[in-house]
Write a protein that holds these residues in place. Structure first.
Motif, PDB file in Angstrom:
ATOM      1  N   UNK B  91     -18.386   9.905   2.954  1.00 48.60           N
ATOM      2  CA  UNK B  91     -19.981   9.194   3.200  1.00 48.60           C
ATOM      3  C   UNK B  91     -20.812   9.670   3.912  1.00 48.60           C
ATOM      4  N   UNK B  92     -21.627  10.227   2.877  1.00 48.45           N
ATOM      5  CA  UNK B  92     -22.729  10.846   3.048  1.00 48.45           C
ATOM      6  C   UNK B  92     -23.527  10.605   4.199  1.00 48.45           C
ATOM      7  N   UNK B 117     -22.223  19.296  -2.449  1.00 47.56           N
ATOM      8  CA  UNK B 117     -23.123  19.703  -1.576  1.00 47.56           C
ATOM      9  C   UNK B 117     -24.502  18.426  -1.304  1.00 47.56           C
ATOM     10  N   UNK B 118     -23.719  16.985  -1.606  1.00 45.75           N
ATOM     11  CA  UNK B 118     -25.077  16.299  -0.743  1.00 45.75           C
ATOM     12  C   UNK B 118     -24.364  16.080   0.464  1.00 45.75           C
ATOM     13  N   UNK B 121     -26.720  19.251   1.920  1.00 45.06           N
ATOM     14  CA  UNK B 121     -27.851  18.751   2.577  1.00 45.06           C
ATOM     15  C   UNK B 121     -28.114  17.664   3.200  1.00 45.06           C
ATOM     16  N   UNK B 122     -26.905  17.076   3.359  1.00 37.90           N
ATOM     17  CA  UNK B 122     -26.987  15.974   4.900  1.00 37.90           C
ATOM     18  C   UNK B 122     -27.068  16.333   6.014  1.00 37.90           C
ATOM     19  N   UNK B 143     -29.728  28.699  -4.479  1.00 37.77           N
ATOM     20  CA  UNK B 143     -30.190  28.163  -3.816  1.00 37.77           C
ATOM     21  C   UNK B 143     -30.852  27.403  -3.084  1.00 37.77           C
ATOM     22  N   UNK B 183     -24.318  16.159 -10.994  1.00 37.23           N
ATOM     23  CA  UNK B 183     -25.017  16.179 -10.277  1.00 37.23           C
ATOM     24  C   UNK B 183     -25.390  17.496 -10.023  1.00 37.23           C
ATOM     25  N   UNK B 184     -25.934  17.728  -8.446  1.00 33.06           N
ATOM     26  CA  UNK B 184     -27.099  19.113  -8.589  1.00 33.06           C
ATOM     27  C   UNK B 184     -25.816  20.076  -9.201  1.00 33.06           C
ATOM     28  N   UNK B 187     -25.879  20.636 -12.694  1.00 31.95           N
ATOM     29  CA  UNK B 187     -27.868  20.950 -13.266  1.00 31.95           C
ATOM     30  C   UNK B 187     -27.888  22.380 -13.242  1.00 31.95           C
ATOM     31  N   UNK B 188     -27.523  22.663 -11.510  1.00 30.73           N
ATOM     32  CA  UNK B 188     -28.561  23.894 -11.100  1.00 30.73           C
ATOM     33  C   UNK B 188     -27.534  25.199 -12.158  1.00 30.73           C
TER      34      UNK B 188
ATOM     35  N   UNK C  92     -38.713  25.409  -1.767  1.00 36.17           N
ATOM     36  CA  UNK C  92     -39.850  25.891  -2.568  1.00 36.17           C
ATOM     37  C   UNK C  92     -41.412  25.597  -2.780  1.00 36.17           C
ATOM     38  N   UNK C 103     -35.939  22.468  -8.531  1.00 35.63           N
ATOM     39  CA  UNK C 103     -34.411  22.390  -9.759  1.00 35.63           C
ATOM     40  C   UNK C 103     -34.889  21.727 -11.243  1.00 35.63           C
ATOM     41  N   UNK C 169     -29.273  12.054 -12.422  1.00 35.75           N
ATOM     42  CA  UNK C 169     -30.312  13.022 -12.232  1.00 35.75           C
ATOM     43  C   UNK C 169     -31.648  12.649 -13.171  1.00 35.75           C
ATOM     44  N   UNK C 176     -28.076  12.783  -7.167  1.00 36.83           N
ATOM     45  CA  UNK C 176     -25.909  12.337  -6.572  1.00 36.83           C
ATOM     46  C   UNK C 176     -26.870  12.978  -4.981  1.00 36.83           C
ATOM     47  N   UNK C 177     -27.992  13.636  -5.267  1.00 39.63           N
ATOM     48  CA  UNK C 177     -27.829  14.439  -4.137  1.00 39.63           C
ATOM     49  C   UNK C 177     -29.110  12.870  -2.638  1.00 39.63           C
ATOM     50  N   UNK C 180     -33.746  13.987   0.751  1.00 39.65           N
ATOM     51  CA  UNK C 180     -33.251  14.193   2.431  1.00 39.65           C
ATOM     52  C   UNK C 180     -34.207  15.121   3.007  1.00 39.65           C
ATOM     53  N   UNK C 271     -31.507   9.987   5.453  1.00 44.37           N
ATOM     54  CA  UNK C 271     -30.658  10.476   3.778  1.00 44.37           C
ATOM     55  C   UNK C 271     -30.485   9.232   3.438  1.00 44.37           C
ATOM     56  N   UNK C 273     -28.908   7.852  -0.209  1.00 45.57           N
ATOM     57  CA  UNK C 273     -28.508   8.713  -2.162  1.00 45.57           C
ATOM     58  C   UNK C 273     -27.873   7.580  -2.317  1.00 45.57           C
TER      59      UNK C 273
END
Lengths: 577, 440, 368
Positions: B91-92, B117-118, B121-122, B143, B183-184, B187-188, C92, C103, C169, C176-177, C180, C271, C273
């Motif tokens: 749970x983020x 990653x989330x 990031x959180x 990144x 998700x990121x 994607x990246x 960025x 991104x 996305x 998903x992120x 934040x 955050x 999400x």
């Protein structure tokens, strides 16, 4: 730039080896080591073209070399097999296949069966699957070796080596007395379609009598002709195009798509053939989408049937339904572990899951639901709480990770029906769903319990006044619905991950089916499941998986506005508003 | 998805580990002084319940093992290490809350954790605000270059790019399917790969990109699309950034529809020994994965590691995987840094970490770079039917991790360098300015 | 509706006290650690959601299993404002575009992000978007007289669809992120102690406001009408009233309240999400109300704070027990505490056991 071809596995490892290697040796031989097995594999898959020209080209150039050189090639081939470098091993395989050495076939089969061992000095041995405990033969001579040789390590396969092996063994098999092996070899040569295989194919065609094998050889020949660069003259190329056009299918299409050079007549013929094949593929793809939709629908049907029954009779939505499905999947795992055989385990799991989940269902009803009569919304919440408890209990017992439920061999792979690829596990699930639905309908129509269930569904009060013991009916209904959920779990274990979270993935979909189909009768559930499955699958290639699902959900919400009780609602005076 | 926490670790476990370590020391009769004094707390921030528990529970266990072993060696600076295990339950927001708890309440000197990653990031703002240290062991999309995070997993140039190179040079692949979960990270990574492939002359018609939602279980359509995309006459490969769990039905469907590794190879970046442990790998034999470590790598260091892992978990079937090796490297580097700096003060340790060298488990030596990434070897392995990987190719040396991808226009000119005088995570070498925070 | 004013006042006073304790110097014995402030703020935001759920469930009889959708929409609206506030301080360094858009290689801001650089606009959207969605959904649903379990299931479908959509996305909401890495709000640094304390007090004030507004709405004729609709909808309809309008008003108001809660939640948790849209979260909100006592508003606040407090405790001390505890909470509350803790205060345990026995006897004849 990274260097190509650096293989790992060059270090010799003593026989008393690290746990990893022991595991590898001790692993029972699964998968097809024999040609027959490979043939079965090939029959069951829709083969795809691979450009292996450079390897197979080498192979056939060697074929044409004089005999003395071939013996030398055999020696070099053996040396390469013992080298530990994957590229060299592949080259060795190719050389051996072409050499005509009498031991070549046995050695190559041993390599395919993971029973070939190498020594640092270049020694090659064939052992049995147990490895260092068993008998060893010297690979080159076939003579048995008295004691296990020291410093052995297994000769491992990589994709490169496997390709070379397939090509070499196919060539050797062309001379086999067994017709299925020759057929498999011809199919395999169609895939490789190495241009230099032509003389071999011509020779084989000349001496072949079996019509199926002749056809396969002719197709392989056509493929090799059209893969040659430059293209052969029209007299040979045009019939080849016609042969491929008649065969159809994706691999043939791929070869025809590669015919871009040559004179206008060939290109014209190829383009027309492509168009014809594409048209057939498109038609088949519609049928394929339909199959996918029905298979998804059968999964939804299985998952939702139990829910529909309990909701119809008792008016409660069982939020722990997903967990009962999950428990059914875990029962399959346990059954397979107990019996040791995936096939028998799966068959045992069917009645076992039904009974276990049915018992749990009855326990839930007697222990929880019964106290919440007349309060469907609270029942929803209570069963949600129960689902959390069940999930956590399974997690504590079996761990949070996925567990391995094996698909038995007779349910793996696919069958090609025309241009359709029918995957066997999905087909089995469709059949299974049909059987369960038929059984359930029979229970509802023919048995006293079924009669009572239908009566209670239509008008509970009246049924009770007529002498039907509604508590008992409720308990048995819940048990029946849970049992069906368990059966759904058995089916799902074959196509999805089995983890404590399995139920969560299907609960929303089950609800949608029930809400959409209504609870009037099982046909409503069937219609709902089929419609949702097909709608999902039609939208998926168009809009993507997520957007397709969202659209279906939104349409469902809109649909409910028009028919608040679903497609097949209960009708009658006793129905509660 | 919000799922709720359960777990198998508690603080008592840490003391148990301590006890194990102490008694092991006594049993061996080694006259090493048992650690004493104020314990140094190590936070372990991995999900023990919810969707990510499948992957993360094993990382919690390996951390406990490493801490126990270190305590058996006398702790750090003579002081015992005490693990603090929390369960953020996939749970983020809970990740951020637990991170804050670990840093401000438990006062952990270092935290080892996160997977997705989330989740990283959180917790990032929390670590930057409270100046904590996070060791992040999972391969990710790059990144990012934070002063408070040490990225011990692979950056895209340490996994994705070499894998593509391998396919291009060894398997002669000319047509590509980039399949990922939406998700990121995928994607990246796909963005980077697409740009990279274009520099290698691959045309847009030869690249098919496809995203699926989490938990996708019905792969029939997509596999069928891959099949027809791969039937154009050119050798096709699938680069899969499909999230761990969904790989099982994906591979099953590949097997069922008859796609073999020799026809259309699939190279995956999220499939390791742990994921294969729950799968029947027969239909997958020959499919590829790219990592910096495989359990099957035959070195003395790896053998010892696996042996102690089996002893610690009392289960000879437990597999090891790449993120575990990343924690091994990260933890040992932290120990070295603290011993070198003679303090656990966060700023000092962060500065001391750069340049620390630690032998990895595949026979090389990892170095911590100024951008807080490691040097790692890249290994390509083929799946075998026992769930292990057969290493078929390896970079000759170690590849240094690049935080910022040169294939993404906005980050082409960026580097991360936390040494003075640059002291910046996103420093533009062309304009010579720091785009983010410059650390004083 | 008992003691709503008391509850509102108590929350505000408590928040002031906590904020005060937090602002004491760090060395002092009574100092409240920072993370406790954030935690308290989160609890209060959840309490606002609980009030929203109680409005529709306790007073209108609609079991909503998707209210977290409105909460999350409010959260996203505030999140979008906070993302715009980051400006050029992102990774960025792009002044216009949030990091995740950079991104994804987007070059300009999508149309639906315009305007969110202004706080009043964002606040308006945090209230308006959930309200409009609720209005649309409710109008369709109530007009067709979808009710009971069916309605609950389609509220689930709604939040599930939104979750799937926001996970994409391509939607432009961070996928998903999520959103934040916020820096400040209206010029105040989000990480500063004073900002956090102020946000805590603000949450309490909004909660109090929501309570008082609900009390006003539910008093008088409208309240009686609502009770009539809840308990005997058909009869009310036959008497000439429009139950669907009544339900719609409460439904939209409740979505508004939930949206406000979501906006406050994001500022304190840092955050937002798509996981916030998950059906499981909405169902948990219902149990907060059930534990506290539905139909009493104060019970909702009590339940939210208690259950979430328990969650924090248990996931820290005995993580593997948490799910069992939550599950048992659901079961035991529905079985033995149908009126929640507030009901305990009113009725006592004796009535409960009587009711239980009576129910199991009458089980055979009760209508489903």
């Amino acid at each position: 730039m990274p260097e190509p071809g650096t293989g790992i596995g060059g270090d010799p490892t003593p026989v008393t080896c690290a746990p990893v290697l022991t595991a590898l040796e001790a692993a029972p031989l699964r998968g097809s080591a024999t040609t027959a097995g490979r043939a079965a594999r090939r029959r069951s898959r829709a083969p795809l073209p691979v450009l292996r020209q450079h390897l197979s080209g080498l192979l056939f150039i060697l074929l044409l070399a004089p005999l003395g050189a071939r013996a030398q090639d055999a020696a070099a081939g053996y040396a390469d097999l013992a080298s530990g470098n994957y590229n060299r091993i592949a080259a060795g395989v190719t050389a051996l296949g072409a050499s005509g050495d009498v031991r070549a076939e046995t050695v190559l089969h041993a390599l395919a069966g993971h029973t070939l061992w190498a020594q640092r000095g270049g020694g090659l041995f064939i052992g049995n699957a147990g490895g260092h405990a068993g008998h060893f033969l010297d690979a080159r001579t076939g003579a048995p070796v008295a004691s296990p040789p020291p410093d052995l390590r297994p000769v491992r396969l990589s994709n490169r080596v496997r390709e070379a092996l397939d090509a070499s063994l196919a060539l050797l098999d062309l001379r086999s007395p067994s017709t299925p092996r020759r057929l498999a070899a011809a199919e395999s040569l169609f895939d490789t379609h190495a241009a230099a295989a032509l003389p071999v194919l011509d020779r084989a065609l000349a001496s072949e009598s079996d019509p199926d094998v002749r056809r396969a050889l002719a197709e392989a020949r056509a493929a090799t002709l059209l893969s040659a660069r430059p293209l052969p003259p029209d007299a040979q190329a045009l019939p080849a195009v016609a042969t491929l056009r008649a065969r159809g299918g994706l691999p043939a299409r791929a070869i025809l798509a590669g015919v871009t050079g040559g004179d206008p007549a060939i290109r014209q013929a190829a383009t027309e053939a492509l168009a014809s094949i594409d048209l057939r593929l498109r038609l088949w793809s519609i049928a394929q989408d339909l199959f996918y939709g029905l298979s998804l629908g059968s999964v939804l049907l299985l998952a939702a049937m139990g829910l529909a029954i309990t909701f119809g009779v008792m008016g409660v939505i069982n939020m722990a339904h997903g967990e009962l499905v999950m428990i059914g999947a875990y029962v399959t795992f346990v059954a397979q572990s107990l019996l040791g055989s995936p096939g028998l385990g799966l068959l045992l799991a069917v009645p076992l899951a039904f009974l276990v989940c049915g018992a749990i269902g009855i326990a839930i009803e007697r222990g929880l639901i019964r106290f919440l009569y007349g309060r469907p919304l609270e029942t929803l919440l209570a069963t949600w709480g129960l689902s959390l408890v069940l999930q956590q209990a399974v997690r504590s017992l079996f761990g949070p990770t996925n567990i391995d439920v094996v698909t038995p061999g007779w349910m793996s792979g696919a069958v090609a029906v025309g241009g359709l690829t029918i995957t066997l596990n999905r087909l089995a699930i469709m059949v299974f769903a049909g059987l369960v639905m038929a059984a359930l309908t029979a229970v509802l129509r023919r048995t006293p319990l079924g009669l009572q269930m239908r009566a209670v569904t239509q008008n509970r009060r009246m049924a009770s006044l007529m002498g039907i013991a509604t508590p008992r009916v409720d308990a048995l209904t819940f048990g029946l619905g849970s049992g069906v959920a368990g059966l759904a779990g058995v089916a799902l274990s074959q196509i999805d991950n089995v983890s404590p979270n399995l139920g969560q993935g299907y609960i929303i979909d089950s609800f949608m089916v029930v809400v959409f189909g209504g609870v009037g009768n099982l046909w409503g559930t069937f219609a709902g499941a089929a419609t949702l499955g097909i709608a999902n699958k039609i939208l998926e290639p168009v809009a993507g998986a997520v957007l397709g699902k969202i659209v279906v959900l939104v349409l469902l919400i809109a649909f409910i506005q028009r028919r608040p009780r679903g497609m097949f609602p209960l009708r009658g005076r006793g129905v509660e508003t | 998805m919000i799922s709720h926490s359960t777990g198998f670790g508690r603080r008592a476990f840490g003391r148990l580990g301590l006890g194990l370590g102490a008694s092991a020391t006594l049993a061996r009769g080694i006259s090493r002084a048992a650690p004493s004094g104020e314990p140094i707390k190590i936070g372990i921030l991995h999900s023990l319940s919810g969707t990510m528990a499948i992957s993360e529970t094993t990382l919690k266990d390996v951390m406990l093992m490493l801490i126990a072993e270190q305590n058996a060696k006398g702790g750090v600076l003579g002081r015992p290490l005490q693990p603090v295990v929390v369960d953020p339950a996939s749970n983020w927001p809970l990740f951020a809350e637990k991170a804050r708890q670990l840093l401000s309440v438990d006062k952990c000197s270092a935290v080892f954790g996160c997977w997705t990653s989330v989740s990283r990031k959180s917790v990032l703002p929390v670590f930057e605000e409270l100046n904590g240290i996070l060791y992040y062991p999972v391969q990710y999309e790059g990144q990012e270059c934070s002063r408070n995070v040490f990225y011990t997993g692979a950056a895209p140039n340490q996994q994705a790019i070499p894998a593509v190179d391998y396919l291009m040079s060894e398997e002669k692949v000319t047509r590509w399917v980039l399949a990922g979960t939406d998700y990121v990270y995928p994607r990246t990574t796909n963005q980077i790969l697409e740009a990279y492939l274009k520099t290698k002359g691959v045309g847009p018609a030869d690249i098919m990109i496809n995203y699926t939602p989490f938990g996708q279980s019905d792969w029939q359509n997509i596999v069928s699309q891959i099949k027809s995309f791969g039937s154009s006459g050119k050798k096709t490969a699938v680069v899969s950034t499909i999230n761990g769990d969904a790989n099982v039905p994906f591979y099953k469907e590949l097997g069922n529809q008859g796609i073999q590794a020799t026809d259309i190879p699939v190279v995956a970046f999220s499939v390791g020994e742990e994921e294969l442990a729950g799968m029947d790998t027969k239909p997958l034999v020959g499919q590829l994965a790219a990592w910096n470590y495989f359990e099957s790598v035959d070195t003395p260091a790896n053998e010892a590691f696996i042996k102690s892992w089996h002893a610690f978990t009392k289960n000879p079937k437990r597999t090891t995987n790449d993120p575990m090796e990343a924690h091994y490297i990260g933890f040992n580097m932290w120990v070295q840094a603290v011993e070198k700096a003679r303090t656990t003060d966060h700023d000092t340790v962060i500065d001391t970490m750069i340049g620390i060298r630690q032998p990895n488990l595949t026979g090389g030596v990892a170095t911590m770079l100024p951008n807080h990434h490691l040097t790692k070897p890249v290994l390509i392995g083929e799946i075998q039917d026992d769930g292990q990987f057969n290493v078929v190719w390896q970079t000759p040396g170690l590849v240094p991790g690049k935080a910022w991808s040169p294939y993404v226009a906005e980050t082409r000119d960026l580097i991360g360098d936390w040494r003075k005088p640059i002291s910046c995570g996103n420093y533009d070498v062309v304009t010579k300015t720091c785009l983010g925070h410059q650390h004083a | 509706m008992t003691g709503v004013r008391t509850t509102a006042l108590a929350c505000v006073v408590a928040s002031l006290l906590l904020a005060g304790l937090n602002l004491l110097p760090a060395g002092s014995a009574l100092h409240l650690p920072d993370f406790a402030v954030g935690l308290a703020g989160k609890y209060l935001a959840y309490a606002i959601l609980a009030v929203a759920v109680d409005l529709v469930w306790g007073f209108a009889g609609i079991l909503t299993l998707g209210h977290a959708a409105f909460f999350a929409l409010g959260g996203y609206a505030m999140g979008m404002y906070l993302m715009r506030e980051i400006g050029a301080r992102g990774v960025y360094g792009n002044a216009n575009l949030p990091d995740f858009m950079v991104f994804l290689s987007w070059t300009k801001l999508p149309w639906y992000w315009h305007g969110f650089e202004h706080l009043p606009f964002a606040l308006l959207m945090a209230l308006l978007v959930p309200a409009v969605l609720a209005g649309l959904f409710g109008w369709l649903a109530f007009r067709s007289r979808v009710s009971g379990v069916y309605l609950s299931i389609i509220t689930q479908a709604l939040t599930y669809a939104l979750m799937l959509a926001f996970f994409r996305n391509d939607m432009g909401f961070g996928g998903n992120n999520g959103l934040t890495d916020f820096k400040d709000i209206a010029g105040f640094d989000l990480h500063a102690r004073s900002t956090r304390a102020s946000l805590l007090v603000l949450s309490a004030l909004v909660l109090a406001g929501a309570l008082m507004a609900s009390r006003a709405l539910l008093g008088g004729r409208f309240g009686s009408l609502l009770t009539a609709v809840r308990d005997a909808e058909s009869r009310t309809r036959f008497l000439g009233y429009r139950p669907d309008h009544v339900k719609l008003v409460v439904w939209v108001f409740s979505a508004l309240v939930a949206g406000a809660g979501g906006a406050l939640y994001v500022t304190q948790v840092g955050i937002i999400n798509p996981g916030e849209f998950a059906p499981a979260g909405s169902i948990e909100a219902v149990i907060w109300v059930a534990v506290g006592g539905r139909g009493t508003l104060s019970g909702a606040v009590l339940g939210a704070i208690l259950v979430n407090g328990g969650k924090t405790l248990l996931t820290g001390l005995l993580p593997e027990l948490w799910l069992y505890a939550l599950g048992l909470l659901f079961i035991l509350t529905t079985l033995f505490l149908p009126r929640g803790l507030m009901g305990l205060r009113a009725g006592g345990m004796r009535r409960l056991s009587l009711r239980l026995r009576a129910r199991s006897d009458a089980g055979a004849g009760a209508a489903p």
